[in-house]
Design an enzyme around this catalytic site. Structure first.
Site, short mmCIF file in Angstrom:
data_model
loop_
_atom_site.label_atom_id
_atom_site.label_comp_id
_atom_site.label_asym_id
_atom_site.label_seq_id
_atom_site.Cartn_x
_atom_site.Cartn_y
_atom_site.Cartn_z
N SER A 24 0.82 -1.22 0.00
CA SER A 24 0.00 0.00 0.00
C SER A 24 0.85 1.26 0.00
O SER A 24 0.34 2.37 0.16
CB SER A 24 -0.91 0.01 1.23
OG SER A 24 -0.13 0.02 2.42
N ASN A 110 -1.84 -2.37 13.26
CA ASN A 110 -3.29 -2.18 13.25
C ASN A 110 -3.69 -0.88 13.93
O ASN A 110 -4.57 -0.17 13.46
CB ASN A 110 -3.98 -3.36 13.94
CG ASN A 110 -3.82 -4.67 13.19
OD1 ASN A 110 -3.17 -4.71 12.15
ND2 ASN A 110 -4.38 -5.74 13.72
N THR A 155 -37.42 29.98 -9.47
CA THR A 155 -37.92 28.71 -8.92
C THR A 155 -38.29 27.85 -10.12
O THR A 155 -38.79 28.36 -11.14
CB THR A 155 -39.16 28.90 -8.01
OG1 THR A 155 -40.24 29.45 -8.79
CG2 THR A 155 -38.85 29.84 -6.86
N HIS A 156 -38.03 26.56 -10.04
CA HIS A 156 -38.27 25.64 -11.16
C HIS A 156 -37.50 26.07 -12.41
O HIS A 156 -37.89 25.75 -13.53
CB HIS A 156 -39.76 25.53 -11.48
CG HIS A 156 -40.62 25.24 -10.31
ND1 HIS A 156 -40.79 23.98 -9.80
CD2 HIS A 156 -41.34 26.06 -9.51
CE1 HIS A 156 -41.60 24.02 -8.74
NE2 HIS A 156 -41.94 25.28 -8.54
N SER A 277 -12.54 26.67 -27.79
CA SER A 277 -12.98 25.52 -28.58
C SER A 277 -11.99 25.27 -29.70
O SER A 277 -11.48 26.21 -30.32
CB SER A 277 -14.37 25.78 -29.17
OG SER A 277 -14.68 24.82 -30.17
N LYS A 283 -15.89 30.87 -28.96
CA LYS A 283 -16.46 30.38 -27.70
C LYS A 283 -15.51 30.55 -26.53
O LYS A 283 -14.29 30.42 -26.67
CB LYS A 283 -16.85 28.90 -27.82
CG LYS A 283 -18.00 28.62 -28.79
CD LYS A 283 -18.46 27.18 -28.65
CE LYS A 283 -19.26 27.03 -27.38
NZ LYS A 283 -19.16 25.71 -26.79
N ASN A 285 -15.56 28.74 -22.86
CA ASN A 285 -16.26 27.71 -22.08
C ASN A 285 -15.84 27.74 -20.61
O ASN A 285 -14.65 27.77 -20.32
CB ASN A 285 -15.98 26.32 -22.66
CG ASN A 285 -16.39 26.21 -24.12
OD1 ASN A 285 -17.43 26.73 -24.53
ND2 ASN A 285 -15.56 25.57 -24.92
N GLU A 290 -17.29 23.57 -14.77
CA GLU A 290 -17.85 22.28 -15.17
C GLU A 290 -17.11 21.13 -14.51
O GLU A 290 -17.72 20.12 -14.13
CB GLU A 290 -17.82 22.16 -16.70
CG GLU A 290 -18.81 23.10 -17.39
CD GLU A 290 -18.66 23.11 -18.90
OE1 GLU A 290 -17.71 22.47 -19.41
OE2 GLU A 290 -19.47 23.76 -19.57
N TYR A 317 -9.63 -6.21 13.11
CA TYR A 317 -8.92 -5.72 11.92
C TYR A 317 -8.99 -6.76 10.80
O TYR A 317 -8.85 -7.97 11.03
CB TYR A 317 -7.46 -5.40 12.23
CG TYR A 317 -6.73 -4.86 11.01
CD1 TYR A 317 -6.85 -3.53 10.65
CD2 TYR A 317 -5.98 -5.71 10.19
CE1 TYR A 317 -6.23 -3.04 9.51
CE2 TYR A 317 -5.36 -5.22 9.05
CZ TYR A 317 -5.49 -3.89 8.72
OH TYR A 317 -4.88 -3.41 7.58
N LYS A 325 -7.84 4.24 2.49
CA LYS A 325 -7.10 5.49 2.42
C LYS A 325 -7.17 6.17 1.05
O LYS A 325 -7.22 7.40 0.97
CB LYS A 325 -5.63 5.25 2.82
CG LYS A 325 -5.48 5.07 4.33
CD LYS A 325 -4.13 4.55 4.74
CE LYS A 325 -3.99 3.05 4.51
NZ LYS A 325 -4.97 2.25 5.27
#
Length: 350
Positions: A24, A110, A155-156, A277, A283, A285, A290, A317, A325
């Protein structure tokens, strides 16, 4: 190196593929500084309790201080080891071959890994709360410059009532304040030292658990050793809090993404937070926003993977817990980066 668990396997050599599969180190190297610090406290405790001499304590601390500098300067060489605990033990063994075995007196990996992760979580929660506060400050400062800017309230996703844009920004403050509160609650519950729990049933040696807890900055010591080495609730709670931070940043990003479109036309974002773009040069962006919106899914996925990892495990354990992790570290790194970048976006909006 001699494996920490190799007492009855001294004649066998591990298949390199098995070693690679079970290692690990590529993940838990993140814990190097915390493990080094906990080793220093272990040495001080062993000296206090009479298990090593004052001269031996000084030798250990000299080597561990040298190691800490290497870690902080990113000079630690990652040799072929199972995990960060073995790597540090190996480092000490190379420099103090006749003394190194005493470093692990009365201790199990452990408990060691749980304590390291708790130290990591305490550190990162403190940093994330500071980043949240910095973002809140940026939002307040931006709101103060826009107290006369009126936009439609929705709203909506339909226009409903006129509102001040500063009113919307101050709404984000409330979301972030709840996030900080949840992380503070998580901090309080994880602020527990588990050292002295051993592999699962404590140690026959008279160790000073309270000394270790105090030196490492923990408020309490764990009450039950079986629970202590198998508990990962604190990771779930931390990542759950990070999920809400990520979701809130995603929703804020969505508002800004919408408001920068030609159809809405309310906001402009500095081009340093945008891309162009390859086909349409006109453009601009909002790719950074995003990606903040998109990366929230990774943090939510990390929480789900942790729940699935834990749901079927018996006490105490199990090696499955090695896999806790990576989702934790990735979630922390993602949310910290998002908070810093979104602060810059807020600063840039017009």
């Amino acid at each position: 190196m001699t494996k920490l668990w190799g007492g009855r396997f001294s004649g066998e050599k591990m298949d390199p593929k098995v070693l690679d599969f079970t290692s690990s180190l590529c993940v838990d190297k993140e814990l190097a500084e915390y493990d080094c610090l906990s080793n220093k406290v272990q040495v001080e405790m062993l000296a206090k309790c009479g298990f090593i001499s004052s001269a031996e304590e000084k030798k250990f601390l000299k080597v561990l201080n040298e190691l800490l500098v290497e870690i902080q300067e990113n000079r630690l060489k990652l040799v072929e080891c199972e995990d960060i605990h073995s790597l540090i033990q190996d480092y000490v063994e190379e420099r103090l071959p006749l003394l190194a075995a005493k470093l692990h007196t009365g201790r199990s990996r452990n408990e060691q890994v749980v304590n390291d992760v708790r130290l990591y979580c305490k550190d990162k929660i403190t940093s994330i709360i500071s980043l949240i506060a910095a973002l809140q400050k940026k939002l307040v400062l931006k709101a103060e410059t826009m107290t006369d800017v009126i936009v439609p309230g929705y709203t909506h996703l339909n226009r409903a009532q006129p509102v001040l844009f500063s009113h919307l920004l101050m709404g984000y403050i409330e979301m972030l304040e709840r996030d900080a509160g949840r992380l503070k609650d998580a901090f309080a519950r994880l602020d527990v030292s588990v050292m002295g729990s051993g592999a699962l049933a404590g140690s026959a040696l008279e160790l000073d658990r309270k000394f270790i807890a105090k030196k490492m900055g923990f408020k309490k010591i764990s009450a039950n050793s079986i629970d202590a080495v198998s508990d990962r609730d604190f990771i779930l709670e931390f990542v759950s809090g990070l999920c809400l931070v990520a979701v809130h940043l995603s929703r804020m990003s969505e508002d800004f993404i919408l408001y920068t479109t030609a159809e809405f036309g309310f906001l402009e974002i500095d081009p340093v937070y945008c891309t162009g773009s390859s086909l349409m040069p006109q453009k601009q962006n909002p790719d950074v926003l995003e990606l903040i919106r998109g990366k929230s899914s990774l943090v939510i996925g990390a929480l789900n993977s942790l729940f699935v990892l834990l749901k079927g495990l018996p006490h105490s354990y199990n090696r499955d817990l090695q896999e806790d992790k990576k989702p934790l570290f990735e979630s922390v790194n993602t949310v910290m980066a998002e908070l810093e970048i979104f602060s810059g976006v807020v600063d840039s909006i017009q």
